[in-house]
Structure formats: C-alpha cells, structure tokens
Design a protein around this motif. Sequence first.
Motif, PDB file in Angstrom:
ATOM      1  N   TYR B  46       0.835  -1.202   0.000  1.00  0.00           N
ATOM      2  CA  TYR B  46       0.000   0.000   0.000  1.00  0.00           C
ATOM      3  C   TYR B  46       0.871   1.254   0.000  1.00  0.00           C
ATOM      4  O   TYR B  46       0.661   2.185  -0.776  1.00  0.00           O
ATOM      5  CB  TYR B  46      -0.907  -0.013   1.235  1.00  0.00           C
ATOM      6  N   MET B  47       1.885   1.246   0.863  1.00  0.00           N
ATOM      7  CA  MET B  47       2.734   2.438   0.956  1.00  0.00           C
ATOM      8  C   MET B  47       3.540   2.664  -0.307  1.00  0.00           C
ATOM      9  O   MET B  47       3.748   3.805  -0.725  1.00  0.00           O
ATOM     10  CB  MET B  47       3.673   2.323   2.157  1.00  0.00           C
ATOM     11  N   ILE B  48       4.012   1.575  -0.919  1.00  0.00           N
ATOM     12  CA  ILE B  48       4.785   1.744  -2.148  1.00  0.00           C
ATOM     13  C   ILE B  48       3.891   2.325  -3.238  1.00  0.00           C
ATOM     14  O   ILE B  48       4.257   3.276  -3.927  1.00  0.00           O
ATOM     15  CB  ILE B  48       5.412   0.404  -2.579  1.00  0.00           C
ATOM     16  N   VAL B  49       2.677   1.765  -3.361  1.00  0.00           N
ATOM     17  CA  VAL B  49       1.777   2.222  -4.432  1.00  0.00           C
ATOM     18  C   VAL B  49       1.369   3.679  -4.209  1.00  0.00           C
ATOM     19  O   VAL B  49       1.450   4.504  -5.110  1.00  0.00           O
ATOM     20  CB  VAL B  49       0.531   1.315  -4.519  1.00  0.00           C
ATOM     21  N   VAL B  50       0.952   4.003  -2.995  1.00  0.00           N
ATOM     22  CA  VAL B  50       0.390   5.345  -2.787  1.00  0.00           C
ATOM     23  C   VAL B  50       1.468   6.413  -2.601  1.00  0.00           C
ATOM     24  O   VAL B  50       1.283   7.548  -2.999  1.00  0.00           O
ATOM     25  CB  VAL B  50      -0.621   5.353  -1.609  1.00  0.00           C
ATOM     26  N   THR B  51       2.620   6.057  -2.011  1.00  0.00           N
ATOM     27  CA  THR B  51       3.594   7.119  -1.770  1.00  0.00           C
ATOM     28  C   THR B  51       4.751   7.150  -2.762  1.00  0.00           C
ATOM     29  O   THR B  51       5.331   8.204  -2.970  1.00  0.00           O
ATOM     30  CB  THR B  51       4.190   7.050  -0.339  1.00  0.00           C
ATOM     31  N   GLN B  52       5.104   6.018  -3.376  1.00  0.00           N
ATOM     32  CA  GLN B  52       6.273   6.039  -4.256  1.00  0.00           C
ATOM     33  C   GLN B  52       5.897   6.275  -5.715  1.00  0.00           C
ATOM     34  O   GLN B  52       6.554   7.036  -6.413  1.00  0.00           O
ATOM     35  CB  GLN B  52       7.067   4.732  -4.144  1.00  0.00           C
ATOM     36  N   VAL B  53       4.823   5.617  -6.154  1.00  0.00           N
ATOM     37  CA  VAL B  53       4.440   5.726  -7.565  1.00  0.00           C
ATOM     38  C   VAL B  53       4.177   7.178  -7.985  1.00  0.00           C
ATOM     39  O   VAL B  53       4.668   7.612  -9.029  1.00  0.00           O
ATOM     40  CB  VAL B  53       3.246   4.786  -7.864  1.00  0.00           C
ATOM     41  N   PRO B  54       3.439   7.955  -7.189  1.00  0.00           N
ATOM     42  CA  PRO B  54       3.215   9.348  -7.614  1.00  0.00           C
ATOM     43  C   PRO B  54       4.506  10.137  -7.821  1.00  0.00           C
ATOM     44  O   PRO B  54       4.577  10.966  -8.737  1.00  0.00           O
ATOM     45  CB  PRO B  54       2.399   9.944  -6.464  1.00  0.00           C
ATOM     46  N   PHE B  55       5.522   9.863  -7.006  1.00  0.00           N
ATOM     47  CA  PHE B  55       6.774  10.608  -7.177  1.00  0.00           C
ATOM     48  C   PHE B  55       7.453  10.235  -8.491  1.00  0.00           C
ATOM     49  O   PHE B  55       7.978  11.099  -9.186  1.00  0.00           O
ATOM     50  CB  PHE B  55       7.702  10.380  -5.988  1.00  0.00           C
ATOM     51  N   LEU B  56       7.411   8.938  -8.808  1.00  0.00           N
ATOM     52  CA  LEU B  56       7.968   8.517 -10.099  1.00  0.00           C
ATOM     53  C   LEU B  56       7.195   9.194 -11.227  1.00  0.00           C
ATOM     54  O   LEU B  56       7.783   9.680 -12.193  1.00  0.00           O
ATOM     55  CB  LEU B  56       7.885   6.990 -10.234  1.00  0.00           C
ATOM     56  N   ALA B  57       5.861   9.242 -11.082  1.00  0.00           N
ATOM     57  CA  ALA B  57       5.044   9.884 -12.106  1.00  0.00           C
ATOM     58  C   ALA B  57       5.374  11.367 -12.217  1.00  0.00           C
ATOM     59  O   ALA B  57       5.406  11.926 -13.322  1.00  0.00           O
ATOM     60  CB  ALA B  57       3.561   9.684 -11.784  1.00  0.00           C
ATOM     61  N   THR B  58       5.659  12.008 -11.072  1.00  0.00           N
ATOM     62  CA  THR B  58       6.023  13.430 -11.112  1.00  0.00           C
ATOM     63  C   THR B  58       7.306  13.618 -11.927  1.00  0.00           C
ATOM     64  O   THR B  58       7.398  14.545 -12.750  1.00  0.00           O
ATOM     65  CB  THR B  58       6.227  13.972  -9.694  1.00  0.00           C
ATOM     66  N   ILE B  59       8.268  12.739 -11.706  1.00  0.00           N
ATOM     67  CA  ILE B  59       9.509  12.834 -12.485  1.00  0.00           C
ATOM     68  C   ILE B  59       9.205  12.678 -13.970  1.00  0.00           C
ATOM     69  O   ILE B  59       9.697  13.420 -14.820  1.00  0.00           O
ATOM     70  CB  ILE B  59      10.515  11.767 -12.001  1.00  0.00           C
ATOM     71  N   TRP B  60       8.340  11.723 -14.296  1.00  0.00           N
ATOM     72  CA  TRP B  60       7.916  11.491 -15.691  1.00  0.00           C
ATOM     73  C   TRP B  60       7.280  12.748 -16.277  1.00  0.00           C
ATOM     74  O   TRP B  60       7.668  13.211 -17.350  1.00  0.00           O
ATOM     75  CB  TRP B  60       6.955  10.297 -15.703  1.00  0.00           C
ATOM     76  N   TYR B  61       6.353  13.341 -15.549  1.00  0.00           N
ATOM     77  CA  TYR B  61       5.675  14.540 -16.062  1.00  0.00           C
ATOM     78  C   TYR B  61       6.635  15.716 -16.220  1.00  0.00           C
ATOM     79  O   TYR B  61       6.424  16.593 -17.046  1.00  0.00           O
ATOM     80  CB  TYR B  61       4.521  14.960 -15.136  1.00  0.00           C
ATOM     81  N   SER B  62       7.684  15.743 -15.389  1.00  0.00           N
ATOM     82  CA  SER B  62       8.597  16.883 -15.450  1.00  0.00           C
ATOM     83  C   SER B  62       9.378  16.905 -16.764  1.00  0.00           C
ATOM     84  O   SER B  62       9.955  17.926 -17.117  1.00  0.00           O
ATOM     85  CB  SER B  62       9.550  16.859 -14.255  1.00  0.00           C
ATOM     86  N   PHE B  63       9.395  15.781 -17.469  1.00  0.00           N
ATOM     87  CA  PHE B  63      10.080  15.746 -18.764  1.00  0.00           C
ATOM     88  C   PHE B  63       9.120  15.978 -19.925  1.00  0.00           C
ATOM     89  O   PHE B  63       9.447  15.739 -21.077  1.00  0.00           O
ATOM     90  CB  PHE B  63      10.808  14.403 -18.954  1.00  0.00           C
ATOM     91  N   ARG B  64       7.903  16.418 -19.581  1.00  0.00           N
ATOM     92  CA  ARG B  64       6.909  16.618 -20.644  1.00  0.00           C
ATOM     93  C   ARG B  64       6.387  18.058 -20.604  1.00  0.00           C
ATOM     94  O   ARG B  64       6.414  18.704 -19.565  1.00  0.00           O
ATOM     95  CB  ARG B  64       5.758  15.634 -20.471  1.00  0.00           C
ATOM     96  N   ARG B  65       5.953  18.503 -21.761  1.00  0.00           N
ATOM     97  CA  ARG B  65       5.274  19.791 -21.799  1.00  0.00           C
ATOM     98  C   ARG B  65       3.786  19.492 -21.878  1.00  0.00           C
ATOM     99  O   ARG B  65       3.342  18.794 -22.779  1.00  0.00           O
ATOM    100  CB  ARG B  65       5.721  20.596 -23.018  1.00  0.00           C
TER     101      ARG B  65
END
Lengths: 303, 321
Positions: B46-65
Amino acid sequence: MAATTSTWSKRSALVRAARLVRRTDDHHRRLYGRARLYGHAWSVFTWLVAILLFFPVLWMVLTSFKTEGKAYTDPPTIIFHPTLTEFSQVFSSGIGKPLEHSLFTTLVSTGAVLLLAVPAAYSLSIKPIKRWRDVMFFVLSTKMLPVVAAIIPIYIVARNIGILDNDWTLVILYTAMNMPIAVWMIRSFLLEVPIEVLDAARVDGAGLVTELTRVILPIVVPGLAATALICMIFSWNEFFFAVNLTATRAGTMPVFLVGFITSEGLYWAKLAAAASLASLPVVLLGWIAQKQLVRGLALGAVK
Amino acid sequence: MSTSVAPLPAPAQRAVDALGRPGSARREGARSRWARRLPLMPALIYMIVVTQVPFLATIWYSFRRWNLLIPGSNKFSGLESYRLAFSDPTFVTALVNTIEITASAVILATLVGTGLAVLLNRRFFGRAVVRTLLITPFLVMPVAGALLWKTTVYDPLYGLLDFVLSPFGAHHVNWIGRFPIPAIVTLSVWQWSPFVMLIVLAGLQSEPLDVLEAAKVDGASTVQTFTRVTLAHIRRYIFLAVLLGSVYIVQTFGKIYMVTQGGPGTATTNLPFYLYEQVFNAYNVGVGAASGVIVLIGTEIVALGALRFAWGLLETAQART
C-alpha cells in the motif's frame, strides 16, 4: 576546680558548636530561600509565556461569542454580553456537510491505518523479518517526502478515473500519510509485550491469528488508542490534499473554512465561531491524549 | 539427592527434536520466513503504491510539456520544464523564500520550543494546566489558526498587534503588507514551538536522575549541569524535532494560501505555493512537476542525510535485546 573548668570548656564547646550549626542553618535557609524565590520567578514567567501563546486561541473563542459590532473595535472589546447568534448562523450556513465529510475521512482512514499497521508492526517487532531495519528506514523515509511533489499525478489520476471531489480519495491519501507514524508507534508498543506471555501462548499452540487477537491486542489496546488519536489529529487538520482534490461534494472542514473567508471575510465573529467549531474536536482529543502525544511524536523512542 | 539432568522446557525440547530432522527444519524455515513477511505485505505494498508511484510519475511529467487546458499538448520535451522553471524569476524567488521561511521558522521554533520544554520540566503550581495551554497552538486547525492571525492579530485597524504596540508608536500598520515574511514566520513559530517542546520534553523526562545527582554531588552548578549533562542528553531529541519540523515547515502551504496568497507580489510565494499556482491556476503540468522534483530533491538531501544520522540514535532505543 579542674572539674569545673572542664565542664565549662565542654559547655563553651557545645555553645560554639550550636552557634556554628545555627549559622550554617541560616546560611542554608538564605540560600534555599533565594533558590525558592528564583523558582517562583521562573514559575510566574512560565505562566506568563503560556498565557501569551494561548491568548490568540482564547481571543478566537471570546470573539466567537461577540456580536459582529463588538468583534472589531479599537480598542478591542473585552467585556461584552456573550451571545450564541454567530454560532447559530454558522450552523445554518451549511457546516453540517463538511463536518460529515471530515468525520468520515478521519474515522475511516484511521481505521484503515490501524488495520494495515498492526500486522506490519508485528512483522517488525515480535516476529521480526530479517531486514526489518531496512523496512523501518523505508517507512520513516516516506514521512520525509514532500506531499506537494506528489499532487500532480494524484490530481491527474483522480481526474481521469473520476474520483475528484470524493471522500474516498482523501481516505486513501490520509491512510498513506499516517501509516509511517502509526507503524512506528505500534511497533514501540508491541516491543513492550512480555516475551514470556508470547512463549506461553505459542506452547499452548496458538496460531498467528489467535496470538494477535487474544494475546497481543488486549495488552496494546491503550497504545492503539493513542496511535488512533494522533492519526485523527493529522487527518482532521489536513489542508493541502483537501483543498486541491475536493470542493462542494466532499469538502472537509478546512475547505469549508476557506470558502467561508471568501464569502464572510468581513464578519469576524462568525469566522471565529466557525474556526472554533472546526478546531474543537482535535483540541479536545489532544488535551486528553497529551502523554501519548509526547510518545508518538518522539517516534516511540521514549520508553 | 538426585544428579539427573532437569527436563528441558518445552520450546527448547522441540528445538532439540527439530535438530534431529534437518530436512524438515529447513522447509519449516522457508515457510516461517514467509509467515513472518506476510503480515507486513499489505501495508508495505500500500505504501509503495500510494507514496512512491506518484513521485515517479512526477519525475515522468517533469520531462513533458503539458497544459491541461490544451488537448494534445502532452509531449516529451526533455529538460525544457526545468529550463523554464529556472528562467522564471518567480521560481527563483520562491526557492529563496522557501529557504528563508523554513530556516528562520525552524531555528526560532527550536529555540522557543526547547526553552518552553526546560521551563516545563520543573515542578510548579499548575504545571499540567500550563502544558495544556502551551500545546494548544499545535492542535488548533492550521487553517483556523492562519485565519485567526490574519484577522484578529494582524489587522491594521482592529488587530491585537496594532493595539498592543500602539504605545510604541504603531498606528494602523499594515503588518502583513509591510512584513510579509516575518508575519508568516511568526505564525509558523507559534504553531510549531509546541511541537518541538513536546519532543524535547520527552527527552528531558527520560534523562536518568542518577546522572543529574552525580553532577550535583560533584559540585556542578545548575548552568554547568544543563550545558554539560542535560544538553548532551537531549541533543538527539532536539535533532529529531529539527528534522521533523523542517520537513513539515518546508511544505508550508495553508498559511500562505490563507494569509498572503503568496503576496504582496511574490514576496511570500514559496515552492509549494508556486507549484500550486502553476498547476491549478496556469494548468502547467510540466513546470509544476519540474518544481515538484526540485522540492523533492532538496528535501531528500536534507532529510535522508539527517535521517541516516538520527537512525543510529533511534535504533538503539528501538532494538529488542
């Protein structure tokens, strides 16, 4: 003659000794008295600081019992006729719904935290897995993550699957938010379960479930209550997720207060009444659970 | 007088029995390892899914316009979001403001909180009441607290601050407008000092009395005892308070949202508020995500380094012997 001299010198020795005792006694009393005076001064100082820091809260509560006219005067009004008008106005301005949402998200997320954290803490204390140190480090490190850096994907996902402005979205997030502190606290409580009790239960052939529900839980119930209180405090007061992910359908108390300041910003008494009502449950909980608050915040490092 | 060996206690006997059957013991080992891990799994996943995945997604979005209002604008753009963020003067101001607000609020709250803890760690009349009064600012809903300070304390016309300082020549001062950062910092210190106080108080109360007695017997003065003995003991608690306080205060959002809205101008815009404006006012996901990643990296460098340091201290207190 010789005998009298001897008695005399004995007496004078006694007198001198008594005088000496009295003098040191005086000296002590004077020192002790000064220390006590300092002590009193520090106590008075502590009281003054406490009253100063508490004053804004007191002022908020006082203002909430004023009429609007008395709420903003120069100089500030101290003596007034208390009235409940503002409270009744707050109640009629739709505080019911946000109160419900706050209660729901707080209670459900706290329940979920306990449900997940108790077995996890068990695996990290009573029958520890091999790498429990790494897991504890990971758990604590999630508390260090800034939530602002996670809001974008959470917002986009919630928007795409249609759970924006939904109680359950906050429940999911608050459960994750409170998990680290709950695991830490419950673990420290579990460590206090005497090994002999566990051994006895195991010898009697108790399985994991029996051990957990019949043996361990009764011992740690007070600790669990403390954990629940702290989770409730943090969920109830949470603002960032609430303001960005909810609005009218699932808005919690902090969101209601924000809306209130834009619509009623000029009405201080009413604002104070709303702010007092919003804070009251958690302030009461915190007052009751002061000792546990100390423990929980020191992350269970305090025995 | 019997010389026979006493019978082993039951668990030991079973352990000895198990030693006689090595094969079954090994299988038992693998099973029990999983039995040990199983209760941990739901919470961990639960903690990995809810707390870690969003941060990875944030990094992903930061490389996009990506502007949320412009359909089809979601494209890979490399480091452009970071370049845009750093070339935005508001972003740089926000970075500086974040450091300024966090550093001053943490330092002041630590000083005030530690002082309060020392004051409270004495026996005096009404100590429980005083502790109750002192922790209240931490319990009051932060949004309510911000609202309270903005209206009843900082108001230029009817605020308490203006009233209290009027003998010293203050007259209808626009406190928030003229001293925006001190206004936010004062509010933060008010809220977080009790937090520091509670943690340090826990430290003071766990101080072994015999050490204090020994110091007194050796003729140490009160001041000496405090600086040489007590301070050494509560150091780790102060450290923990600083660590947790920084993590919370660096994320300050509600106060700024309520009291200043980042203003006047951008005087109190910190990174969380900047990010909020990028995403929820400008709908600019890329730049918002890039600034989120920068907050993340900054916090992690400070927090993880500090956490590793604090870890050893905490672990000794936590380990079951």
